[in-house]
Enzyme design. Structure first.
Site, PDB file in Angstrom:
ATOM      1  N   ASP A 149       0.819  -1.223   0.000  1.00 27.95           N
ATOM      2  CA  ASP A 149       0.000   0.000   0.000  1.00 27.95           C
ATOM      3  C   ASP A 149       0.847   1.265   0.000  1.00 27.95           C
ATOM      4  OD1 ASP A 149      -2.305  -1.676   0.274  1.00 27.95           O
ATOM      5  OD2 ASP A 149      -1.800  -1.854   2.400  1.00 27.95           O
ATOM      6  N   GLY A 176      -4.252  -4.426  -4.259  1.00 29.05           N
ATOM      7  CA  GLY A 176      -5.256  -3.411  -4.593  1.00 29.05           C
ATOM      8  C   GLY A 176      -4.535  -2.189  -5.117  1.00 29.05           C
ATOM      9  N   HIS A 177      -4.732  -1.890  -6.371  1.00 27.06           N
ATOM     10  CA  HIS A 177      -4.095  -0.716  -6.952  1.00 27.06           C
ATOM     11  C   HIS A 177      -5.151   0.301  -7.351  1.00 27.06           C
ATOM     12  CE1 HIS A 177      -0.341  -3.209  -8.197  1.00 27.06           C
ATOM     13  NE2 HIS A 177      -0.364  -2.910  -6.929  1.00 27.06           N
ATOM     14  N   LYS A 237       2.035   2.021  -5.187  1.00 30.35           N
ATOM     15  CA  LYS A 237       2.686   1.475  -6.392  1.00 30.35           C
ATOM     16  C   LYS A 237       1.868   1.728  -7.642  1.00 30.35           C
ATOM     17  CE  LYS A 237       2.845  -2.657  -4.509  1.00 30.35           C
ATOM     18  NZ  LYS A 237       2.586  -2.338  -3.106  1.00 30.35           N
ATOM     19  N   GLN A 296       1.912  -6.123  -3.047  1.00 26.53           N
ATOM     20  CA  GLN A 296       2.246  -6.176  -1.616  1.00 26.53           C
ATOM     21  C   GLN A 296       3.572  -5.441  -1.369  1.00 26.53           C
ATOM     22  OE1 GLN A 296       1.352  -9.616  -2.991  1.00 26.53           O
ATOM     23  NE2 GLN A 296      -0.682  -8.794  -2.740  1.00 26.53           N
TER      24      GLN A 296
HETATM   25  P1  IMP Z   1      -2.988 -12.816   1.926  1.00 28.71           P
HETATM   26  O1  IMP Z   1      -2.038 -12.273   0.906  1.00 28.71           O
HETATM   27  O2  IMP Z   1      -4.415 -12.571   1.587  1.00 28.71           O
HETATM   28  O3  IMP Z   1      -2.696 -14.251   2.263  1.00 28.71           O
HETATM   29  O4  IMP Z   1      -2.742 -12.003   3.290  1.00 28.71           O
HETATM   30  C1  IMP Z   1      -1.525 -12.134   4.039  1.00 28.71           C
HETATM   31  C2  IMP Z   1      -1.075 -10.796   4.594  1.00 28.71           C
HETATM   32  O5  IMP Z   1      -0.695  -9.948   3.527  1.00 28.71           O
HETATM   33  C3  IMP Z   1      -2.147 -10.041   5.373  1.00 28.71           C
HETATM   34  O6  IMP Z   1      -1.533  -9.310   6.417  1.00 28.71           O
HETATM   35  C4  IMP Z   1      -2.708  -9.061   4.342  1.00 28.71           C
HETATM   36  O7  IMP Z   1      -3.272  -7.931   4.944  1.00 28.71           O
HETATM   37  C5  IMP Z   1      -1.423  -8.726   3.603  1.00 28.71           C
HETATM   38  N1  IMP Z   1      -1.676  -8.265   2.226  1.00 28.71           N
HETATM   39  C6  IMP Z   1      -2.009  -9.005   1.156  1.00 28.71           C
HETATM   40  N2  IMP Z   1      -2.147  -8.232   0.057  1.00 28.71           N
HETATM   41  C7  IMP Z   1      -1.864  -6.981   0.444  1.00 28.71           C
HETATM   42  C8  IMP Z   1      -1.791  -5.725  -0.256  1.00 28.71           C
HETATM   43  O8  IMP Z   1      -1.997  -5.615  -1.472  1.00 28.71           O
HETATM   44  N3  IMP Z   1      -1.445  -4.648   0.498  1.00 28.71           N
HETATM   45  C9  IMP Z   1      -1.157  -4.742   1.821  1.00 28.71           C
HETATM   46  N4  IMP Z   1      -1.211  -5.891   2.509  1.00 28.71           N
HETATM   47  C10 IMP Z   1      -1.554  -6.996   1.826  1.00 28.71           C
END
Ligand code: IMP
Length: 428
Positions: free
Chosen positions: A13, A40-41, A16, A222
């Site tokens: 977040d 999420g972009h 990007k 991420q």
């Molecule tokens: P997962 O990727 O859904 O398995 O989540 C694992 C961890 O990564 C959690 O803490 C989510 O909040 C974090 N996470 C996954 N995708 C994002 C993103 O795009 N931005 C920020 N955190 C993310």
């Protein structure tokens, strides 16, 4: 340098999407290489806001966009996102989007498992609930269904049986109903032609693109501290998010990633659970969350907020081989009289300049802060270095010193053009 890799240098977040959108103007191709629709972009172009999770941000600029083999793909979600963006006026066909035929699929069973585990866990990870972790488990467990399998009914049927044999006891243990193999097969066969229309050997396409001298922009999702190896394990995502994955997750080889641009927020945020040494629970934390509009694009959850952690970003610079950073959301600090930067930690009475691997140690770190004067002027929308107040310039320069990487770009609002270019990653 011909190629640029954009990665999040904190916990995701960092903004990007905007930078990738801005840079994709200068690229010929945009490639996603890990993660899935957990990302999420948000892209703001004029009065239009595009929210992308799985599609590479290049689609908005009409650039050839590739979903690489390192991505886990929910085919239902992909079709929905294509349709949604289509409704906003951007038609996505096979000439614009390539899907790696060796990418693994996220199925409803993965989402079920992700959500049921989170609901049952006492120590929650705080996942996005989109099935990312279970899909990667099946990938490394060598039982995943890949895009190319959709073209082969016989193979698909056998693979579904094998996959469900693994999932059946897991589901039963979590109180989930059994899955109807025939219904899943029928659903996959139904969407197969729509998905296969985009499927190709993406590595081959990329090889040709690079050989013809075109420029590739790799779009990370991420952040580095959510990397499954290098992040705050187990509070991480299930893929490698560091820049090196751009090579393996696209099939372009280790010379592919080129200039590594780390996206860094002028403060720190994280969603989900896990250690966060500079987290703030006071009115400054509230200011960052409110002014920075720190709510998850995918889940809508409030993000945890804290001071800039230079030790963490210094680690990220090393892990990713960062060539330069893009600093985002500096304007969120406008009006704060005093700013703090974490330069390192204290652990059991000792100084430590990095985030240790042990979870317990990570939770016990006390940040060591340096204070700086804030600024009262607005930096929002600044388009030149000269537009910034002296204290803001000092803050940025101090960050560069502490992390050991130069600021290549400064983003001063969500708008595409509110960007200050210090050096061009494609020419550095
Ligand atoms: P997962 O990727 O859904 O398995 O989540 C694992 C961890 O990564 C959690 O803490 C989510 O909040 C974090 N996470 C996954 N995708 C994002 C993103 O795009 N931005 C920020 N955190 C993310």
């Amino acid at each position: 340098m011909a190629n640029v890799t954009v990665i999040g240098a904190q916990w995701g977040d960092e903004g990007k999407g905007k930078l990738v959108d801005w840079l994709s103007n200068r690229a010929d191709v945009v490639v996603r290489f890990q993660g899935g629709h957990n990302a999420g972009h948000t892209l703001v172009v004029g009065n239009q806001t595009y929210k992308l999770s799985l599609l590479p941000s290049g689609v908005v600029q009409g650039k050839l966009s590739i979903i690489g083999n390192g991505v886990v793909v929910d085919p239902w979600h992909l079709l929905k996102e294509i349709e949604g963006i289509g409704a906003q006026g951007i038609k996505i066909g096979p000439e614009l989007l390539v899907l790696a035929d060796n990418a693994c699929l996220i199925l409803p069973i993965h989402r079920d498992l992700d959500q049921a585990r989170e609901a049952a866990a006492t120590n929650k990870i705080g996942t996005t609930g989109r099935g990312i972790g279970p899909a990667y488990e099946d990938k490394v467990g060598r039982r995943a269904i890949r895009v190319a399998d959709l073209a082969d009914r016989e193979a698909l049927e056998a693979k579904i049986d094998r996959l469900l044999a693994h999932h059946a006891p897991l589901r039963a243990g979590l109180g989930l109903p059994p899955v109807d193999a025939a219904a899943l097969l029928a659903e996959l066969e139904d969407l197969a032609p729509k998905i296969l229309a985009f499927a190709q050997p993406a590595w081959l396409k990329l090889d040709g693109i690079v050989k013809s001298g075109k420029r590739v922009l790799f779009e990370g999702a991420q952040g580095a501290l959510l990397d499954v190896d290098h992040g705050t394990y187990p509070y991480v995502t299930s893929s490698n998010t560091v820049a090196g994955q751009a090579a393996a997750g696209s099939g372009l080889g280790p010379k592919g990633p080129g200039y590594v641009l780390g996206i860094v927020k002028a403060y720190t945020t994280r969603v989900g659970e896990g250690p966060f040494p500079t987290e703030l629970f006071d009115e400054v934390g509230q200011h960052l969350g409110t002014v920075g509009r720190e709510f998850g694009t995918v889940t809508g959850r409030s993000r945890r907020c804290g001071w800039f952690d230079a030790a963490l970003v210094r680690q990220s610079v090393a892990l990713n081989g960062i060539s330069g950073i893009a600093l985002t959301k500096l304007d969120v600090l406008d009006g704060l009289p005093t700013l703090k930067i974490c330069t390192g930690y204290r652990l059991n009475g000792q100084d430590i300049g990095y985030l240790p691997a042990g979870l317990k140690a990570q939770g016990q770190l006390e940040p060591v802060y340096e204070e700086m004067e804030g600024w009262s002027e607005t930096t929002q929308g600044a388009r030149s270095w000269k537009d910034l107040p002296a204290s803001a310039v000092k803050y940025v320069r101090r960050i560069e010193e502490l992390i050991g990487a130069p600021v290549a770009l400064l983003s001063t609002s969500p708008q595409r053009d509110d960007t200050i270019l210090m050096r061009d990653p494609f020419h550095d």
